[in-house]
Design a protein around this motif. Structure first.
Motif, short mmCIF file in Angstrom:
data_model
loop_
_atom_site.label_atom_id
_atom_site.label_comp_id
_atom_site.label_asym_id
_atom_site.label_seq_id
_atom_site.Cartn_x
_atom_site.Cartn_y
_atom_site.Cartn_z
N ARG A 39 1.38 -0.79 -9.49
CA ARG A 39 2.37 -0.08 -8.66
C ARG A 39 2.63 -0.81 -7.35
NH1 ARG A 39 0.33 6.23 -9.16
NH2 ARG A 39 0.83 6.48 -11.37
N GLY A 40 1.93 -1.90 -7.12
CA GLY A 40 2.17 -2.71 -5.93
C GLY A 40 1.16 -2.56 -4.81
N PHE A 41 0.08 -1.83 -5.05
CA PHE A 41 -0.95 -1.63 -4.03
C PHE A 41 -2.06 -2.66 -4.24
CE2 PHE A 41 1.08 2.51 -4.62
CZ PHE A 41 1.40 2.83 -3.31
N GLU A 42 -1.88 -3.85 -3.67
CA GLU A 42 -2.82 -4.96 -3.86
C GLU A 42 -4.21 -4.67 -3.30
OE1 GLU A 42 -2.57 -7.82 -5.63
OE2 GLU A 42 -0.68 -6.98 -6.35
N LEU A 43 -4.32 -3.70 -2.43
CA LEU A 43 -5.62 -3.31 -1.88
C LEU A 43 -6.63 -3.01 -2.99
CD1 LEU A 43 -7.44 -2.12 0.49
CD2 LEU A 43 -6.38 0.04 -0.05
N TYR A 44 -6.15 -2.45 -4.09
CA TYR A 44 -7.03 -2.05 -5.19
C TYR A 44 -7.44 -3.21 -6.08
CZ TYR A 44 -6.04 2.64 -3.66
OH TYR A 44 -5.94 3.77 -2.89
N ASN A 45 -6.95 -4.41 -5.81
CA ASN A 45 -7.35 -5.60 -6.54
C ASN A 45 -8.59 -6.19 -5.89
OD1 ASN A 45 -7.27 -7.57 -8.46
ND2 ASN A 45 -5.63 -8.74 -7.50
N ASN A 46 -9.66 -5.41 -5.88
CA ASN A 46 -10.89 -5.75 -5.17
C ASN A 46 -12.06 -5.15 -5.94
OD1 ASN A 46 -13.09 -5.81 -3.43
ND2 ASN A 46 -11.88 -5.31 -1.62
N LYS A 47 -12.98 -6.01 -6.41
CA LYS A 47 -14.12 -5.53 -7.20
C LYS A 47 -15.03 -4.58 -6.42
CE LYS A 47 -15.83 -9.50 -8.55
NZ LYS A 47 -16.64 -10.49 -9.27
N ARG A 48 -15.08 -4.75 -5.12
CA ARG A 48 -16.01 -3.95 -4.31
C ARG A 48 -15.46 -2.58 -3.91
NH1 ARG A 48 -18.91 -8.39 -0.42
NH2 ARG A 48 -19.43 -9.81 -2.10
N LEU A 49 -14.18 -2.37 -4.10
CA LEU A 49 -13.57 -1.10 -3.74
C LEU A 49 -13.90 -0.07 -4.82
CD1 LEU A 49 -11.73 0.37 -1.70
CD2 LEU A 49 -9.82 -0.22 -3.20
N GLY A 50 -14.53 1.03 -4.42
CA GLY A 50 -14.98 2.02 -5.39
C GLY A 50 -14.34 3.38 -5.25
N VAL A 51 -13.31 3.50 -4.40
CA VAL A 51 -12.62 4.78 -4.25
C VAL A 51 -11.17 4.62 -4.70
CG1 VAL A 51 -14.07 5.64 -2.39
CG2 VAL A 51 -12.03 4.35 -1.84
N VAL A 52 -10.67 5.68 -5.33
CA VAL A 52 -9.29 5.68 -5.83
C VAL A 52 -8.66 7.03 -5.53
CG1 VAL A 52 -9.66 3.96 -7.65
CG2 VAL A 52 -10.10 6.36 -8.13
N PRO A 53 -7.34 7.10 -5.52
CA PRO A 53 -6.67 8.37 -5.25
C PRO A 53 -6.97 9.41 -6.34
CG PRO A 53 -5.13 6.55 -5.03
CD PRO A 53 -6.38 6.00 -5.63
N LYS A 54 -7.32 10.60 -5.89
CA LYS A 54 -7.62 11.69 -6.82
C LYS A 54 -6.42 12.01 -7.69
CE LYS A 54 -9.46 16.39 -6.82
NZ LYS A 54 -9.97 17.47 -5.96
#
Length: 71
Positions: A39-54
């Motif tokens: 959807r264009g949210f490059e922030l989530y292209n990160n192995k260490r990120l463990g939170v996502v929108p509910k």
């Protein structure tokens, strides 16, 4: 375990409290991250990120915010 993040973001631990097994919860987080990247949210292209929108998790598993099953 209570929700440790917020009302709008969830972790695999939060998804486990919904009744999913650990492996399923981790897979859901991975799938939602990929959806968010698409959807264009490059922030989530990160192995260490463990939170996502509910809301994205609920869309993926087919449940609305009020608990009704989507068809």
């Amino acid at each position: 375990m209570p929700n440790t993040t917020s009302n709008i973001m969830v972790t695999a631990d939060d998804i486990e409290t919904m009744g999913f097994k650990r492996g399923q919860a981790v897979m859901i987080v991975r799938q939602v991250k990929q959806i968010m990247v698409n959807r264009g949210f490059e922030l989530y292209n990160n192995k260490r990120l463990g939170v996502v929108p509910k809301s994205a998790v609920l869309d993926l598993i087919g449940v609305s915010n009020d608990g009704d099953v989507k068809y």
